[in-house]
Each structure stands twice: as C-alpha cells, then as structure tokens.
Design a protein around this motif. Sequence first.
Motif, PDB file in Angstrom:
ATOM      1  N   ASP A 102       0.417   7.443 -34.483  1.00 43.96           N
ATOM      2  CA  ASP A 102       0.868   8.838 -34.519  1.00 43.96           C
ATOM      3  C   ASP A 102       0.059   9.613 -33.478  1.00 43.96           C
ATOM      4  OD1 ASP A 102       1.682  11.394 -35.050  1.00 43.96           O
ATOM      5  OD2 ASP A 102       1.448  11.253 -37.225  1.00 43.96           O
ATOM      6  N   SER A 105      -0.753  15.209 -33.984  1.00 45.38           N
ATOM      7  CA  SER A 105      -0.858  15.899 -35.271  1.00 45.38           C
ATOM      8  C   SER A 105      -1.861  17.041 -35.148  1.00 45.38           C
ATOM      9  CB  SER A 105      -1.306  14.927 -36.381  1.00 45.38           C
ATOM     10  OG  SER A 105      -2.677  14.620 -36.271  1.00 45.38           O
ATOM     11  N   LEU A 107      -4.328  18.363 -37.832  1.00 51.61           N
ATOM     12  CA  LEU A 107      -4.761  18.152 -39.219  1.00 51.61           C
ATOM     13  C   LEU A 107      -6.051  18.862 -39.601  1.00 51.61           C
ATOM     14  CD1 LEU A 107      -3.839  14.380 -39.704  1.00 51.61           C
ATOM     15  CD2 LEU A 107      -2.550  16.415 -40.398  1.00 51.61           C
ATOM     16  N   HIS A 153      -5.212  14.253 -45.868  1.00 57.63           N
ATOM     17  CA  HIS A 153      -3.996  13.991 -45.082  1.00 57.63           C
ATOM     18  C   HIS A 153      -4.057  12.637 -44.386  1.00 57.63           C
ATOM     19  CE1 HIS A 153      -3.457  18.361 -45.667  1.00 57.63           C
ATOM     20  NE2 HIS A 153      -2.183  18.036 -45.642  1.00 57.63           N
ATOM     21  N   ALA A 157      -1.384   9.650 -44.747  1.00 60.11           N
ATOM     22  CA  ALA A 157      -0.743   9.008 -43.593  1.00 60.11           C
ATOM     23  C   ALA A 157      -0.977   7.498 -43.606  1.00 60.11           C
ATOM     24  CB  ALA A 157      -1.266   9.617 -42.294  1.00 60.11           C
ATOM     25  N   THR A 167      -5.488  13.860 -33.356  1.00 60.63           N
ATOM     26  CA  THR A 167      -5.374  15.178 -33.969  1.00 60.63           C
ATOM     27  C   THR A 167      -6.063  16.218 -33.086  1.00 60.63           C
ATOM     28  OG1 THR A 167      -5.265  16.293 -36.100  1.00 60.63           O
ATOM     29  CG2 THR A 167      -7.388  15.270 -35.531  1.00 60.63           C
ATOM     30  N   THR A 334       4.618  12.608 -35.675  1.00 65.17           N
ATOM     31  CA  THR A 334       4.941  13.523 -36.778  1.00 65.17           C
ATOM     32  C   THR A 334       4.771  14.997 -36.440  1.00 65.17           C
ATOM     33  OG1 THR A 334       2.679  13.515 -37.633  1.00 65.17           O
ATOM     34  CG2 THR A 334       4.214  11.834 -38.512  1.00 65.17           C
ATOM     35  N   CYS A 336       2.376  16.548 -37.520  1.00 66.72           N
ATOM     36  CA  CYS A 336       2.003  17.051 -38.847  1.00 66.72           C
ATOM     37  C   CYS A 336       1.129  18.295 -38.729  1.00 66.72           C
ATOM     38  CB  CYS A 336       1.268  15.966 -39.641  1.00 66.72           C
ATOM     39  SG  CYS A 336       0.976  16.448 -41.357  1.00 66.72           S
ATOM     40  N   SER A 344       3.536  13.863 -42.921  1.00 70.01           N
ATOM     41  CA  SER A 344       2.644  12.866 -42.327  1.00 70.01           C
ATOM     42  C   SER A 344       3.349  11.513 -42.217  1.00 70.01           C
ATOM     43  CB  SER A 344       1.395  12.718 -43.200  1.00 70.01           C
ATOM     44  OG  SER A 344       1.788  12.402 -44.528  1.00 70.01           O
TER      45      SER A 344
END
Length: 423
Positions: A102, A105, A107, A153, A157, A167, A334, A336, A344
């Motif tokens: 991923d 994100s 987060l 989180h 995930a 992130t 994602t 996220c 996630s």
Amino acid sequence: MTPGRSAPHPTAEKATKDAMSNATTVSPAHSASTASTLITNIAALVTNDPSLGDRSPLGLVHDAAVAIEGDRVVWTGDQRKAPATDNRVDAGGRAVIPGFVDSHSHLVFAGDRTEEFNARMSGRPYSAGGIRTTVAATRAASDAELEANLTRHLAEALRQGTTTFETKSGYGLTVEDEARALRIAAAHTDEVTYLGAHIVSPDHADDPAAYVDLVTGPMLDACAPYARWIDVFCEKGAFDGDQARAILTAGKARGLHPRIHANQLSYGPGVQLAVELDAASADHCTHLTDADVDALAHSRTVATLLPGAEFSTRAQWPDARRLLDAGVTVALSTDCNPGSSYTSSVPFCVALAVRDMGMTPDEALWSATAGGAAALRRDDVGRLTPGARADLLLLDAPSHVHLAYRPGVPLVREVWRRGVRVA
Ligand SMILES: [Zn+2]
C-alpha cells in the motif's frame, strides 16, 4: 535449506534456465543455521515474475510451493521439484499471493469525520469538514494517542494483507507537529513521506507564500531526517504548479524523493510536474489529458490509483483501462485517511478497480502488489521469487481472482511477513 542442496537449478543457471521449468533458486543470504520452511500444496501461486509459470505478468504457477529461509524467499516453483526444508506448511489447495504494498496512506492523525461522511452521503450541506478538522484534532492529541491510532490502523491493514505500507504527515502543518508525525511514522515503516504541503496551514491562510517558505525552510529541516519522500497536494485550493515545483525541488535538494497528489479533483499541472521531476508516483490521476497519459507512458513515474477516494466521495472513477492501454505502470492503493477514503482494505480497492475502473482481476492484483512496489521504487517486495522478502498471503480461495469475484469477503486467511506468520 542449505545453499545448493537439492535445489533443482543452481544460481549460475538462473539466467539461462530451462524454458520449461517453473523453478529458480538463489543462495540464501542468511546463515546456514536459519530454519527453512516450505509452503506447499498451493493451488495457484502469484509470483509476479513473467518468466515463471504461465508466463503472464503474474507468473502464475499451479500446484506450487514456496521455500523460505530467514526473511527471504529462496525458491519458488512446481511443488514436485521443491527442495528439502526443515519445516513444511500445507496450504490446503489455497491461492498464495505476495503481500499487498500500500504505497499511499495518511495514518498519523487523530479524530474521525463520521459526521462529514454521513452528511455527504445524505446530501446534506456540511461546512465544518475538511482537512482542517483533522489538523485540529491531530495537533491536540498526545504522541501516545497518535501512535496508538497508527498502530491500530496498521494492525487492521495487516489482517487484510498489507505487508508494506507508506504513510504521510500532513495533519500537523507546523514545524513541530509535522516532525512529530514523521518521527512516529518512522518507528513503524521505512516508507515515510513529508507532506507539509497538504493544504496551506490555517495559520497562514492569508499568506500562502509564507507557508511555502516554511515548508521549504524550517519545516523541511525538521522533517527531512525522518522521511524518504516528499509529497505535495497539487490542486486548486491547495498548491499550484509553481508552488509544488518549489516544494518538491527543495525536498530533492535535501535528499527526499518526490511523489505528488496530482489531478485528483480537476485537470492541472501535477502529472506533468511529476514526470518532469522524475517523481516515483503521481497519485490519483483521475482527470488526465491525452498529453498527461502520454507523459506518464514515457516516464518512470507510476500512476497510483486510489479508488477508495472516489468511492467515499461519489466522484468520477479514474480510468485505469486508458492508462494501461497506453503502457503506463499502474499501482492501486488505499489512500487511507479519515476524510476522503477511510478504508485500510486493499482487497476492497482491487474489487472496485475491477468493477468500475476497467482493470482485469490479474491487472488489479499486479497493481496492488508489484505496482505498489514500483511506486515505492522497491524490488524486494511485491513479488515471490528468490531474494524477495518473504511477505505473502494465503487466501481462503483457490485463485487470486476471488478477491474481485467475492467482494467484501475476508479471504485473507494467513499473513506472512519477513518469513514469519503474523496474522
Ligand atoms: Zn492522499
């Protein structure tokens, strides 16, 4: 596995290996005392090595096995040719795929924006929402609260198969709060992105130029030690092309490599700037001209598509088919974050990409694994071939196609990261 012992193809033969073989091998980089494990009885194994198995981009091998030593894959192929190992794990006829990568994100944040989402989905006006809401909550949170939220989180995930994640900062927007976010993130991943240029800080609403000076000056100085990447939200209402170029160029001068939130809400200069600066990724790519697509196709810049954002805002889907047909490398991630894409789940994004963005199930799986790795300029993850990190998923399904075929079903049965089962 002892180097060379019972391995069907010695390392020296790797480059010229038998075209009929599904197997390759390398000498393990780890000590000979490291226990080895063979995962066998795999109905369908996605390697992402087109020289293996069915010779597709997924390198799909049926009736396969994977040998792991330490944190690395040391052998992949037809299970009848598998090497001897210390331990064996029976996959029970399930599919095995690389762990998801991923590559996008957000987060490190506090609070949530339930009411904003509820109002948007209910067609009600809602004026108090937006990134500023999360900035206020994040600034007010303690370090421990931010870290607890991040790890919660990440665990979520991981259970859904994400074994590598990037992130960003971007909800602090002061020197201290941005550096704090990156310091917390860096304790959990190597893929940390400085996004001081998420929006113009509310503290500088009347003087965006002063905020750009802060982002490229003292804030960059404080953040660079914790980050690998620098990102900017290049969009109307955030940062224009000239501001984004100044921010990313300053980051490059400090050893950070660019990635860009580009062309999400409207046409704009983001994608062209990403290519100009050799950004690893242009993220979103929802509104693209033919020239944008052509520029991406003739660059190393990956187009990272984030369908959770379009889902959660009822926005137009990015056209993955158009990008793929032009030869662009596409990643799926994602995004996220608590505002525009609070999922996630990479499997959810795979299903959306297949249903609504014109991707085949094979393409979506590749983009969520090897594509994510490409967007992070990594070659040690996103594939299951000798030398790769042993990050893999056992699916409660005989094929990876079930990720899109059975949307919303928790198919990730086991998660292995660095050679150890972690979920
Ligand atoms: Zn984002």
